[in-house]
Motif scaffolding. Structure first.
Motif, PDB file in Angstrom:
ATOM      1  N   TYR A 360       0.812  -1.216   0.000  1.00  0.00           N
ATOM      2  CA  TYR A 360       0.000   0.000   0.000  1.00  0.00           C
ATOM      3  C   TYR A 360       0.848   1.271   0.000  1.00  0.00           C
ATOM      4  O   TYR A 360       0.298   2.379   0.045  1.00  0.00           O
ATOM      5  CB  TYR A 360      -0.937   0.009   1.212  1.00  0.00           C
ATOM      6  CG  TYR A 360      -2.018  -1.038   1.130  1.00  0.00           C
ATOM      7  CD1 TYR A 360      -3.109  -0.881   0.284  1.00  0.00           C
ATOM      8  CD2 TYR A 360      -1.949  -2.194   1.900  1.00  0.00           C
ATOM      9  CE1 TYR A 360      -4.107  -1.843   0.212  1.00  0.00           C
ATOM     10  CE2 TYR A 360      -2.936  -3.162   1.832  1.00  0.00           C
ATOM     11  CZ  TYR A 360      -4.018  -2.987   0.983  1.00  0.00           C
ATOM     12  OH  TYR A 360      -5.007  -3.949   0.913  1.00  0.00           O
ATOM     13  N   ASP A 362       2.558   2.504   2.373  1.00  0.00           N
ATOM     14  CA  ASP A 362       2.116   3.229   3.562  1.00  0.00           C
ATOM     15  C   ASP A 362       2.594   2.469   4.795  1.00  0.00           C
ATOM     16  O   ASP A 362       1.962   1.499   5.215  1.00  0.00           O
ATOM     17  CB  ASP A 362       0.592   3.349   3.566  1.00  0.00           C
ATOM     18  CG  ASP A 362       0.054   4.214   4.697  1.00  0.00           C
ATOM     19  OD1 ASP A 362       0.779   4.448   5.688  1.00  0.00           O
ATOM     20  OD2 ASP A 362      -1.108   4.649   4.596  1.00  0.00           O
ATOM     21  N   TYR A 365       0.098   2.297   7.786  1.00  0.00           N
ATOM     22  CA  TYR A 365      -0.919   1.275   7.610  1.00  0.00           C
ATOM     23  C   TYR A 365      -0.333  -0.122   7.796  1.00  0.00           C
ATOM     24  O   TYR A 365      -0.914  -0.981   8.464  1.00  0.00           O
ATOM     25  CB  TYR A 365      -1.542   1.380   6.225  1.00  0.00           C
ATOM     26  CG  TYR A 365      -2.520   0.266   5.937  1.00  0.00           C
ATOM     27  CD1 TYR A 365      -3.702   0.153   6.650  1.00  0.00           C
ATOM     28  CD2 TYR A 365      -2.243  -0.686   4.957  1.00  0.00           C
ATOM     29  CE1 TYR A 365      -4.596  -0.874   6.398  1.00  0.00           C
ATOM     30  CE2 TYR A 365      -3.126  -1.719   4.698  1.00  0.00           C
ATOM     31  CZ  TYR A 365      -4.308  -1.811   5.415  1.00  0.00           C
ATOM     32  OH  TYR A 365      -5.181  -2.838   5.170  1.00  0.00           O
TER      33      TYR A 365
END
Length: 462
Positions: A360, A362, A365
């Motif tokens: 992702y 990220d 996350y």
């Protein structure tokens, strides 16, 4: 990050933490090829198992086990885990779950009956003559088993049968058989690598998923499956009218996915499973097994060549990816899950978080599952405690939360994800088909990064 994704993630976190708190989580090298590998178990075994399911949902099981003494001592007896015997009314008196019903009919060496003692999940079989080092002994254990309905792991759900820790599993030998009492907090059994041949006979056709290699997904009422270098043999019989299935190739391994027919997320499972499996193979190391079965039954559990994951979209990322990563850390690199649960759970969560962060793009996350675990309950002072030493939710917050975050911070100061994956790859290559304990991990880490890292290790590994 959408609120929907956050809610899905929190569902899994809350379910997992609650399961730990209430205590409902239940729990080599092939000698035929003449390859010698370190199992560090003191003994190993080959299994030839026949199981038959009758019309009353009762399994009739005959288990022929050939034990090799790999220690320097003679064995006066043989020690096995027989977990279903511990899933009884006393153990489950505070839980809304049925007990398993098990009856041992006979224990034999050839035609001779052997004396045995069965208590909790410990089965000790007395030998007529001591088993000397490097010698083998065969015993045959016949028993019947009716598994709990709607339970966890070892369970019958409707007309589906999930057999986990269902057979006599040879224990570790270290100046005696090292068998812990059954503990519902985590996995309290420690088994080595062996070879399996399992024949089954069923009253009708089912889909079969197991730790062995089945090939094409086709209904079957009887057959024989075989597998080598397996440390814990799992098998499921799935009602063909209740499951969708699909197979996909991932770097030469076939991923076989089974999802409930009333849930429309098979494609999402396939995409994520292939991406995660490929990532771990390309960045950590080759997985030598040609097949992985994925069953969406809310089992949230890993087995050799099989994983149980969420049966809805909830927690698709975390559970599916985490359990796939266990094929590297738990199965191929093993450990004692009672004494050193962190050695597979923490490293698995760390590897899964790295994948999600990359997938992702990220990091927040990717590691939010570990962060939620760490915040869910006060953590223990050390991560490598035996199961019995953790207090309530501190097992989840420490093993799944604190330790992966510590590793993240360490590697972020030394090159980030790329450096972390290089270390995990080196560790994986060093310890394939071996069992690793905390001192061995620390020694490898210090050899890799230098003596100056001992203080860091000592801060969270006792």
């Amino acid at each position: 990050m959408t609120s929907m994704v956050k809610n899905k993630r929190m569902i899994w976190i809350l379910v997992a933490v609650a399961a730990v708190v209430v205590g409902v989580l239940l729990v080599f090298l092939s000698r035929d090829s003449n390859e010698k590998g370190s199992t560090e178990m003191g003994a190993s075994a080959d299994y030839n198992i026949d199981l038959e399911l009758d019309e009353q949902n009762r399994f009739h099981i005959s288990t022929e086990i050939e034990v090799l003494n790999e220690s320097e001592e003679a064995f006066e007896d043989l020690g096995f885990y027989l977990v279903p015997n511990a899933i009884n009314s006393q153990e489950l008196s505070e839980l809304a779950q049925e007990a398993a019903e098990i009856a041992v009919n006979s224990v034999k060496q050839g035609d001779r009956e052997l004396a045995y003692n069965l208590e909790n999940n410990e089965l000790l079989i007395e030998l007529e003559n001591a088993l000397e080092p490097e010698n083998r002994q065969q015993v045959v254990i016949d028993y019947t088993l009716q598994i709990p309905r709607d339970g966890m792991r070892l369970s019958q759900v409707g007309d589906n049968y999930f057999l986990a820790q269902w057979y006599p599993m040879l224990a570790q030998y270290d100046n005696g058989w090292d068998i812990e009492d059954f503990d519902m907090l985590g996995e309290s059994y420690h088994t080595g690598f062996g070879n399996f041949e399992v024949s089954y006979s069923l009253p009708k056709e089912y889909f079969v998923a197991s730790s062995a290699i089945e090939g094409n997904i086709e209904p079957s009422s009887s057959g024989t499956v075989k597998g080598e270098r397996i440390k814990d043999f799992y098998v499921a019989f799935l009602n063909t009218e209740e499951w969708l299935h699909e197979s996909v190739q991932a770097n030469g391994t076939v991923l076989r996915l089974f999802t409930p027919i009333d849930q429309d997320f098979l494609d999402e499972n396939i995409v994520m499973a292939k991406a995660a499996y490929t990532f771990f193979e390309e960045n950590i190391g080759d997985n030598p097994f040609p097949e992985l079965d994925i069953i969406a039954n809310d089992g949230y559990m890993e087995y050799p060549n099989v994983i149980e994951v969420a049966k809805t979209r909830d927690a698709l990322d975390e559970v599916l990816v985490h359990e796939i990563a266990h094929q590297w850390f738990y199965y191929i690199v093993g450990n004692d899950p009672y004494e050193d649960a962190w050695a597979d759970e923490s490293l698995t969560e760390f590897a899964a978080s790295i994948f999600l962060a990359d997938y992702y793009n990220d990091e927040q996350y990717g590691f939010s599952s570990a962060q939620d675990f760490a915040a869910s309950y006060p953590t223990a002072n050390y991560v490598n405690l035996p199961l019995e030493k953790f207090n309530e939710g501190s097992y989840a917050s420490t093993v799944y939360g604190e330790a992966p975050l510590l590793l993240r911070d360490f590697f972020n100061e030394r090159g980030g994800q790329e450096e972390a994956l290089e270390f995990l790859s080196a560790y994986y290559q060093e310890f394939q088909f071996k069992n690793v304990n905390t001192p061995e991990f620390k020694e490898f880490f210090i050899d890799y990064y230098g003596e100056e890292q001992r203080k860091f290790l000592d801060s969270w590994l006792k």
